[in-house]
Design a protein around this motif. Structure first.
Motif, short mmCIF file in Angstrom:
data_model
loop_
_atom_site.label_atom_id
_atom_site.label_comp_id
_atom_site.label_asym_id
_atom_site.label_seq_id
_atom_site.Cartn_x
_atom_site.Cartn_y
_atom_site.Cartn_z
N ALA A 119 12.95 -5.78 28.68
CA ALA A 119 12.15 -4.47 29.28
C ALA A 119 13.29 -3.41 29.55
CB ALA A 119 11.79 -4.83 30.67
N SER A 120 14.26 -3.72 29.97
CA SER A 120 15.71 -2.43 30.00
C SER A 120 15.75 -1.83 28.78
CB SER A 120 16.72 -3.23 30.76
OG SER A 120 17.91 -2.26 30.67
N LEU A 121 15.94 -2.53 27.85
CA LEU A 121 16.10 -1.96 26.43
C LEU A 121 15.18 -1.31 25.78
CD1 LEU A 121 18.06 -5.09 24.76
CD2 LEU A 121 19.02 -3.07 25.48
N LEU A 122 13.89 -1.85 26.18
CA LEU A 122 12.61 -1.12 25.70
C LEU A 122 12.38 0.14 26.40
CD1 LEU A 122 10.44 -4.14 24.87
CD2 LEU A 122 11.83 -3.04 23.22
N ARG A 123 12.80 0.25 27.52
CA ARG A 123 12.62 1.61 28.28
C ARG A 123 13.43 2.55 27.55
NH1 ARG A 123 12.33 -1.97 32.74
NH2 ARG A 123 14.72 -1.80 33.20
N GLY B 83 12.97 -15.27 34.16
CA GLY B 83 12.77 -14.02 34.15
C GLY B 83 13.89 -13.03 33.67
N LEU B 84 14.92 -13.59 33.42
CA LEU B 84 16.23 -12.85 32.73
C LEU B 84 15.90 -12.04 31.39
CD1 LEU B 84 18.87 -11.72 33.29
CD2 LEU B 84 20.04 -13.89 32.49
N GLY B 85 15.30 -13.09 30.49
CA GLY B 85 15.31 -12.38 29.14
C GLY B 85 14.18 -11.18 29.17
N SER B 86 13.04 -11.46 29.94
CA SER B 86 12.25 -10.44 30.21
C SER B 86 12.72 -9.21 30.96
CB SER B 86 11.01 -10.84 30.84
OG SER B 86 9.87 -9.92 30.87
#
Length: 167
Positions: A111-115, A104-107
Motif C-alpha cells: 500500500a505504501s508503494l502504491l500510494r 499484514g506487513l506485505g499489505s
C-alpha cells in the motif's frame, strides 16, 4: 522513494512497527537466501526449483538503488524492488520472512508503494508465479491479470485502482 518510511499496524497478530531502508550491496546475500526460502514451495510445485539458480537469479538482477529492505520490529524482515519502467513502475522481489507473513506487513508495504505510484499517475506491473498465494495480495490491491502461461502470471494495476467488488 523516501527511506525510513514507517507505518503502524494494530491487532493481536499484527506487525506493530516497520520501515523501509535503502538496500546496500551487503544486503544481497541475506535477500538471496530469503528468496530461496520463500519461493521454494512454489518453484518445487512448478518443477522449477534449483538450489543455486534461485539465489543467482536474484544476485544477477540486484539493484541496490531500486531495492528497499523491510525491517519489522527492528529486524530484517524482507525486501522489495520498485523500479521505474517505460510505462510507469515495475514491482518485483517482494519477499517477506516466514515469521512475519500473514500479519499484514506485505499489505502495508505494498500500500505504501502504491500510494507513491498513484501520486505519480504510474501504471504498475509485476509477475507472480502460478498458484502463488501472493496473487491474492496483489488482487486485493487492484492488480488484474494481463496474461499468463504455465509458470507465470503477468499483472497490471492502473493508478488509483481498487479491488473490484465481489460478484
Amino acid at each position: 522513494m523516501n527511506t525510513g518510511t514507517t507505518a503502524e499496524r494494530t491487532g493481536p497478530d499484527g506487525v506493530t512497527d516497520w520501515s523501509l531502508r535503502s538496500a546496500a550491496q551487503d544486503d544481497v546475500e541475506p535477500i538471496a537466501e530469503l528468496r530461496a526460502v520463500v519461493m521454494r514451495a512454489d518453484l518445487e510445485r512448478l518443477g522449477r526449483y534449483d538450489e543455486v539458480r534461485v539465489r543467482q537469479r536474484f544476485r544477477d538482477a540486484f539493484s541496490p538503488g531500486e531495492t528497499w529492505v523491510v525491517e519489522a520490529e527492528g529486524a530484517f524482515a524482507g525486501c522489495v524492488t520498485f523500479r521505474p519502467a517505460e510505462y510507469g513502475r515495475y514491482l518485483e522481489h517482494l519477499y517477506l520472512a516466514p515469521h512475519v507473513q500473514g500479519r499484514g506487513l506485505g499489505s502495508a508495504v505494498l500500500a505504501s508503494l502504491l500510494r507513491r505510484s498513484d501520486a505519480e499517475g504510474a501504471v504498475v506491473r509485476l509477475i507472480v508465479l502460478q498458484g502463488s498465494a501472493a496473487r491474492r495480495l496483489y488482487e486485493r490491491h487492484g492488480f488484474t491479470v494481463e496474461s499468463e502461461d504455465a509458470v507465470d502470471v503477468w499483472m497490471v494495476r492502473q493508478p488509483g485502482a481498487v479491488r473490484p467488488p465481489a460478484a
